[in-house]
Design a protein around this motif. Structure first.
Motif, PDB file in Angstrom:
ATOM      1  N   TYR A   1       2.356  22.406  41.611  1.00  0.00           N
ATOM      2  CA  TYR A   1       3.404  22.937  42.476  1.00  0.00           C
ATOM      3  C   TYR A   1       4.450  23.615  41.587  1.00  0.00           C
ATOM      4  O   TYR A   1       5.106  22.970  40.770  1.00  0.00           O
ATOM      5  CB  TYR A   1       4.052  21.836  43.309  1.00  0.00           C
ATOM      6  CG  TYR A   1       5.333  22.302  43.985  1.00  0.00           C
ATOM      7  CD1 TYR A   1       5.307  23.325  44.925  1.00  0.00           C
ATOM      8  CD2 TYR A   1       6.570  21.749  43.643  1.00  0.00           C
ATOM      9  CE1 TYR A   1       6.473  23.789  45.524  1.00  0.00           C
ATOM     10  CE2 TYR A   1       7.743  22.197  44.234  1.00  0.00           C
ATOM     11  CZ  TYR A   1       7.681  23.224  45.167  1.00  0.00           C
ATOM     12  OH  TYR A   1       8.835  23.694  45.740  1.00  0.00           O
TER      13      TYR A   1
ATOM     14  N   LYS B   1       1.023  20.474  55.183  1.00  0.00           N
ATOM     15  CA  LYS B   1      -0.248  20.669  54.497  1.00  0.00           C
ATOM     16  C   LYS B   1      -0.889  19.327  54.203  1.00  0.00           C
ATOM     17  O   LYS B   1      -0.224  18.391  53.744  1.00  0.00           O
ATOM     18  CB  LYS B   1      -0.071  21.452  53.200  1.00  0.00           C
ATOM     19  CG  LYS B   1      -1.411  21.783  52.533  1.00  0.00           C
ATOM     20  CD  LYS B   1      -1.271  22.788  51.434  1.00  0.00           C
ATOM     21  CE  LYS B   1      -2.616  23.088  50.770  1.00  0.00           C
ATOM     22  NZ  LYS B   1      -3.584  23.671  51.739  1.00  0.00           N
TER      23      LYS B   1
ATOM     24  N   GLN C   1       8.154  28.230  44.286  1.00  0.00           N
ATOM     25  CA  GLN C   1       7.740  27.541  45.511  1.00  0.00           C
ATOM     26  C   GLN C   1       6.355  27.980  45.978  1.00  0.00           C
ATOM     27  O   GLN C   1       6.192  28.588  47.037  1.00  0.00           O
ATOM     28  CB  GLN C   1       8.773  27.725  46.621  1.00  0.00           C
ATOM     29  CG  GLN C   1      10.061  26.961  46.395  1.00  0.00           C
ATOM     30  CD  GLN C   1      10.810  26.664  47.683  1.00  0.00           C
ATOM     31  OE1 GLN C   1      10.586  25.638  48.317  1.00  0.00           O
ATOM     32  NE2 GLN C   1      11.705  27.547  48.067  1.00  0.00           N
ATOM     33  N   ARG C   2       5.340  27.634  45.161  1.00  0.00           N
ATOM     34  CA  ARG C   2       3.964  27.905  45.525  1.00  0.00           C
ATOM     35  C   ARG C   2       3.100  26.805  44.899  1.00  0.00           C
ATOM     36  O   ARG C   2       3.517  26.092  43.983  1.00  0.00           O
ATOM     37  CB  ARG C   2       3.509  29.280  45.051  1.00  0.00           C
ATOM     38  CG  ARG C   2       3.578  29.521  43.551  1.00  0.00           C
ATOM     39  CD  ARG C   2       2.927  30.861  43.179  1.00  0.00           C
ATOM     40  NE  ARG C   2       1.477  30.824  43.387  1.00  0.00           N
ATOM     41  CZ  ARG C   2       0.792  31.758  44.041  1.00  0.00           C
ATOM     42  NH1 ARG C   2       1.396  32.791  44.554  1.00  0.00           N
ATOM     43  NH2 ARG C   2      -0.523  31.650  44.186  1.00  0.00           N
TER      44      ARG C   2
ATOM     45  N   ALA D   1       2.438  24.451  54.523  1.00  0.00           N
ATOM     46  CA  ALA D   1       1.693  25.619  54.050  1.00  0.00           C
ATOM     47  C   ALA D   1       0.487  25.810  54.936  1.00  0.00           C
ATOM     48  O   ALA D   1       0.166  24.978  55.796  1.00  0.00           O
ATOM     49  CB  ALA D   1       1.253  25.432  52.597  1.00  0.00           C
TER      50      ALA D   1
ATOM     51  N   PRO E   1       2.269  30.642  48.608  1.00  0.00           N
ATOM     52  CA  PRO E   1       3.638  30.199  48.877  1.00  0.00           C
ATOM     53  C   PRO E   1       3.677  29.005  49.829  1.00  0.00           C
ATOM     54  O   PRO E   1       2.819  28.860  50.703  1.00  0.00           O
ATOM     55  CB  PRO E   1       4.289  31.431  49.517  1.00  0.00           C
ATOM     56  CG  PRO E   1       3.413  32.579  49.161  1.00  0.00           C
ATOM     57  CD  PRO E   1       2.026  32.030  49.057  1.00  0.00           C
ATOM     58  N   VAL E   2       4.688  28.170  49.660  1.00  0.00           N
ATOM     59  CA  VAL E   2       4.872  27.000  50.519  1.00  0.00           C
ATOM     60  C   VAL E   2       6.345  26.891  50.879  1.00  0.00           C
ATOM     61  O   VAL E   2       7.204  27.565  50.303  1.00  0.00           O
ATOM     62  CB  VAL E   2       4.408  25.702  49.822  1.00  0.00           C
ATOM     63  CG1 VAL E   2       2.932  25.758  49.496  1.00  0.00           C
ATOM     64  CG2 VAL E   2       5.225  25.457  48.551  1.00  0.00           C
ATOM     65  N   SER E   3       6.625  26.020  51.841  1.00  0.00           N
ATOM     66  CA  SER E   3       8.005  25.723  52.207  1.00  0.00           C
ATOM     67  C   SER E   3       8.115  24.220  52.457  1.00  0.00           C
ATOM     68  O   SER E   3       7.122  23.485  52.383  1.00  0.00           O
ATOM     69  CB  SER E   3       8.414  26.524  53.448  1.00  0.00           C
ATOM     70  OG  SER E   3       7.576  26.196  54.550  1.00  0.00           O
TER      71      SER E   3
END
Length: 382
Positions: free
Chosen positions: A275, A247, A280-281, A216, A223-225
């Protein structure tokens, strides 16, 4: 669509009981100080614990002393813990954060909460700090050292613990299982640590799988992945330095999953993160620098949730408190330990019926790892 409810951890056949979770975490402001649903803390009891009205405490075990009714000497520096259903009773498992001779022990209780036995389930490992329970009834015990391992242990005993190298070698803290996505979330206790997830090849078998790291930007929410960690062994390049854009989190600590959300804590900045696995954030559930007035919760460490939707966060230092964070976004002290300012609170975990809270003071009144004390608190938990 997954119901956004907080579930008590389901391990070894425990019945999951749903309660309200914070709705719309992404749009909610971080928790603020307020009045505890249990009211103010009373005077210290005979064990030196300040509790709300209606709650009582007892000592379950002391380091280097035999657990009552058994011949088993309790380990030094008790740390992370969890409860497991065992027949009509339950088991409380506790790590030992000692170098080279650490591990984990267990205390078994009958249906009335009487101690039945105590025994070792993991030995001669290195600074076993936190960990996490699995849905299939095992305890994941992590080593808080560089390139440490996770060990899968068996709370009922009678079976040797297994080193699970596939979960990665890094400074392990806590773990939390997500049975919907079939992943295990992992925290890392480093000032530039990361947040990981492990995807087993076969759910319930931790011998093989894929380790991933959260990616992130620098923002505290959004949002994250996830990206695969190329070399989970962490040598010669540490796992947290292998993926560009991973991150960073300042001292990862406790971790708790419930129905779509993984809550985890970072001690370096006194934060509780959420989380959102559905969307997905990540978002902040608590940040001591964002509260009005004096923050009630500092030294943020281990975390556990309840069937009623409350989070309980233990302090490493601070005022030696366990604070409650309610679904309404109120944070307040639930209990305080007096006379043990050189210690930290570890391993909060609820009995399967939710009526008893177990936790430890890692160094007790002596301030030494040999002075650890493990407690039980009973009362009208909501």
């Amino acid at each position: 669509m997954e119901r956004r409810t907080l579930l008590r951890g389901t391990v070894a056949g425990a019945v999951a009981v749903a309660g309200s979770l914070w709705s719309g975490v992404a749009s909610a402001a971080p928790a603020q100080p307020g009045t505890s649903p249990y009211g103010p803390l009373g005077a210290a009891d005979g064990n030196g614990i300040l509790l709300p009205a209606g709650f009582t405490s007892r000592v379950v075990a002391r380091s280097r002393q035999a657990v009552a009714g058994t011949g088993y000497g309790w380990h030094d520096a008790p740390d992370g813990g969890a409860c497991f259903v065992a027949g009509t009773g339950w088991i409380y498992v506790s790590n030992s954060e000692i170098s080279t001779t650490g591990g984990a022990s267990a205390v078994r209780f009958d249906a009335n909460g009487n101690i039945v036995s105590a025994y070792r389930i993991l030995g001669n490992t290195n600074r076993n700090c936190a960990g996490g329970a699995t849905p299939w009834g095992t305890w994941l015990s992590g080593e808080e050292v560089s390139r440490g391992y996770v060990y899968e242990t068996y709370p009922e005993g009678g079976k040797a613990a297994v080193r699970r190298a596939a979960l990665g070698r890094f400074t392990h803290e806590a773990a939390a299982c997500d049975p919907v996505r079939k992943v295990i979330y992992l925290t890392e206790d480093e000032t530039t640590g990361c947040f990981y997830r492990f995807r087993p090849t076969v759910w319930g078998d931790l011998s093989a799988g894929v380790l991933e790291v959260l990616v992130a930007g620098t923002a505290t929410s959004g949002p994250v992945s996830w990206a695969r960690v190329p070399d989970p062994d962490g040598s010669p390049t540490l796992t947290r330095n292998q993926v560009s854009g991973a991150k960073r989190f300042n001292g990862g600590e406790g971790c708790w999953y419930a129905d779509g959300t993984c809550w985890f804590t970072t001690k370096g900045d006194n934060r509780v993160w959420a989380y959102d696995a559905v969307n997905q954030r990540i978002d902040l559930a608590y940040d001591d620098s964002l509260v009005s007035g004096t923050p009630p919760l500092t030294g943020v460490d281990n975390i556990v949730g309840t069937r009623g939707g409350d989070l309980y966060v233990a302090e490493d230092g601070g005022n030696m408190e366990i604070n409650i964070i309610t679904p309404a976004g109120v944070v307040a002290p639930f209990l305080r330990i007096s006379g043990q300012s050189s210690s930290e609170i570890c391993g909060p975990a609820f009995s399967p019926d939710g009526s008893r809270l177990y936790f430890s003071s890692q160094r007790g009144t002596s301030g030494s790892s040999s002075g650890g004390i493990t407690y039980e608190v009973r009362g009208p938990f909501r």
